[in-house]
Design an enzyme around this catalytic site. Structure first.
Site: not given
Length: 326
Positions: A190, A198, A203, A207, A234
């Site tokens: 993770d 974020n 966002h 990404d 994630e």
């Protein structure tokens, strides 16, 4: 005077129809001599009717001797039953090419053989259809189906395997490990403090971060059988066949170091200045971790422990008998 490719007894109307036919029509007699060769055949073979009439079909095309077409002609003559060649087994028996080209790739063909009598004479009608466009469409449809199937196993954002592919692979490798009493390890990982990333960068940048991490993570798996997957959000996962706990720990540490080495700037609210990854490791154990649910639960508990331990680290699951031995 008769039309090209016809016998003297053929009427002008019949000759016209034969010239317009959108398939090859060949008639051979009992001795395999060609008595009709229509315009379709002439335009795709480069051989006019004047050149072929009266010749033995299997002398004209020596490559057909001993092949399925000759066998079909003999069988049709003897049994008085039509024969058909399988396009799958005989895709292009005649050297025929797109009209006017007479070179390149042969057209794909559907060939049928029909025996008949005319008075006391015995003949065989050979019909040749160009099925290249049909075969081409079938190939295109198969290719599209394969692409859709491949896409259904690929994560759209990162380009690595998706959760569905991961589930299928883990189940397959677990059954193989159980059957062969082999080794199998699982990594769950993770990105640390990703919500903060974020929230700070947005966002779109989030990404981009996921994609960079996925590429680095996948590049860290060297063997073709290893699977890198996006587990969700994630979270990422790896299925490592024929891999012991100790070997998996080394792989996990290498991935952790690779992600840290990217030096991706983190959000101010994150616990570390650069993007890092926490990893949990679990390995197949026929007595304790013998199914997907158990292995995932063990790896997830180790991932949680890695977060509690300060993040950017690897925690390995130890079965009870190993803990007791320690």
């Amino acid at each position: 005077m008769s039309e090209p490719g016809t016998s003297p007894s053929t009427s002008p109307l019949s000759a016209r129809v034969l010239g317009l036919a959108q398939l090859g029509l060949i008639v051979i007699d009992a001795h395999h001599h060609i008595v009709m060769w229509n315009q379709w055949m002439a335009s795709r073979s480069g051989r006019s009717s004047q050149r072929v009439l009266g010749q033995d079909l299997f002398d004209l095309y020596g490559e057909l001797r001993g092949q399925r077409l000759e066998q079909a002609v003999l069988s049709a003559m003897q049994s008085n039953l039509p024969q058909q060649l399988s396009p799958a087994l005989n895709p292009s028996p005649f050297p025929l090419y797109p009209a006017g080209s007479w070179g390149g790739e042969r057209v794909e063909q559907q060939v049928s053989v029909t025996p008949f009598n005319e008075g006391k004479e015995r003949y065989c009608l050979i019909e040749v259809s160009d099925i290249s466009s049909i075969v081409g469409r079938e190939r295109q449809l198969r290719s599209q189906a394969e692409q859709l199937r491949a896409q259904s196993y690929v994560d759209g954002l990162t380009g690595i395997a998706n959760r569905r592919h991961f589930d299928v692979a883990l189940d397959r490798e677990l059954r193989r490990a159980a059957r062969q009493d082999g080794q199998l390890s699982l990594l769950l990982m993770d990105i640390d403090s990703f919500k903060a990333y974020n929230d700070h960068f947005g966002h779109q940048q989030g990404d981009a971060c996921l994609t960079l991490v996925a590429e680095a993570f996948a590049a860290g798996l060297q063997r073709p059988a290893d699977l890198a997957a996006r587990y969700g959000g994630e979270e990422f996962a790896a299925v490592l066949p024929d891999t012991s706990t100790e070997q998996a720990a080394l792989v996990a540490e290498a991935i952790r170091a690779r992600i840290a080495g990217l030096k991706l700037k983190h959000a101010p609210a994150a616990t570390r200045p650069h993007v890092t990854m926490s990893i949990g490791v679990a390995s197949f154990d026929k007595d304790h971790l013998a199914d997907a649910a158990a292995m995932l639960a063990a790896a997830d508990s180790c991932l949680y422990a890695a977060k509690k331990a300060g993040r950017d680290c690897v925690i390995i699951h130890r079965p009870p008998h190993q803990e007791n031995a320690a």
